[in-house]
Design an enzyme around this catalytic site. Structure first.
Site, PDB file in Angstrom:
ATOM      1  N   TYR A  94       0.849  -1.196   0.000  1.00 36.71           N
ATOM      2  CA  TYR A  94       0.000   0.000   0.000  1.00 36.71           C
ATOM      3  C   TYR A  94       0.886   1.248   0.000  1.00 36.71           C
ATOM      4  O   TYR A  94       1.954   1.264   0.600  1.00 36.71           O
ATOM      5  CB  TYR A  94      -0.942   0.032   1.203  1.00 36.71           C
ATOM      6  CG  TYR A  94      -0.274   0.007   2.558  1.00 36.71           C
ATOM      7  CD1 TYR A  94       0.030   1.175   3.246  1.00 36.71           C
ATOM      8  CD2 TYR A  94       0.051  -1.207   3.170  1.00 36.71           C
ATOM      9  CE1 TYR A  94       0.632   1.154   4.488  1.00 36.71           C
ATOM     10  CE2 TYR A  94       0.660  -1.237   4.415  1.00 36.71           C
ATOM     11  CZ  TYR A  94       0.941  -0.060   5.067  1.00 36.71           C
ATOM     12  OH  TYR A  94       1.547  -0.086   6.301  1.00 36.71           O
ATOM     13  N   SER A 172       0.490   7.545  12.676  1.00 38.17           N
ATOM     14  CA  SER A 172      -0.478   7.015  11.731  1.00 38.17           C
ATOM     15  C   SER A 172      -1.878   7.575  11.977  1.00 38.17           C
ATOM     16  O   SER A 172      -2.550   8.039  11.062  1.00 38.17           O
ATOM     17  CB  SER A 172      -0.501   5.485  11.813  1.00 38.17           C
ATOM     18  OG  SER A 172      -1.426   4.947  10.913  1.00 38.17           O
TER      19      SER A 172
END
Length: 206
Positions: A94, A172
């Protein structure tokens, strides 16, 4: 086409992709861009229809440099010798970037603050050291996101667990922007082609 990459000293990871996004992924690593471009051209000439791509380079992050990562580990990150690792056939890729929103702009934070957040992030990832091999590559100025993340795991559950766990880290949860996830089964080219042929045979029977 794939053999030519390996003959030139490159690494090639064929993947049978799960889901509808693609059937085949060819992950190739080589220091010479022309070798990779030739693979792309020859794969198309062989009848492969390209539906997506991503371009990035291996790197040692500024945070790893600041943390004094040993030279042997740097070399392993810059020049991987063997992929996929033995037994780790569950594969995921990803792309991701860091947020630039008001109040959450990664690139306006002080270096020490960013380093602290990345150390927390790295600590979470190291808890999966026996189950996951992670390869983070840089793509700022090369593709649509800033990094590409490739994960090799023992089982798809490991892929899910590590991504879920690390999303709670501040680096994140506050700053992460994620692109499309591609998942599949990594193996030798013969193994991957056999999986694709199995799909063709199933379609014929139906």
């Amino acid at each position: 086409a794939c053999a030519a990459v390996e003959a030139a000293g490159g690494l090639l990871v064929p993947v049978a992709v799960l889901g509808h996004k693609a059937d085949l992924c060819l992950m190739a690593l080589h220091p010479d861009m022309t070798v990779l471009r030739r693979l792309q051209s020859q794969a198309r000439l062989a009848g492969v229809e390209v539906v997506d791509s991503y371009v990035s380079v291996t790197e040692i992050s500024e945070y790893a440099e600041a943390a004094g990562v040993p030279e042997a580990m740097k070399q392993m990150r810059l020049y991987p010798k063997r992929l996929p690792p033995p037994g780790k056939r569950a594969w995921c890729f990803y792309p991701m970037s860091k947020r630039r929103d008001p109040g959450a702009n990664w690139f306006r934070e002080e270096f020490d603050q960013r380093r602290s957040m990345m150390e927390e992030h790295g600590h979470s990832g190291r808890a999966f050291g026996e189950r996951i091999l992670q390869l983070v590559t840089a793509s700022t100025g090369l593709d649509d996101h800033e990094w590409g993340v490739t994960l090799f795991a023992n089982h798809p559950d490991d892929l899910k667990a590590v991504v879920y766990t690390m999303r709670f880290d501040e680096a994140s949860a506050v700053y992460g922007i994620f692109g499309r996830f591609i998942t599949g089964v990594a193996g030798s080219l013969d193994e991957v082609i056999e999986l694709l042929r199995s799909e063709e045979h199933t379609s014929e029977l139906q």
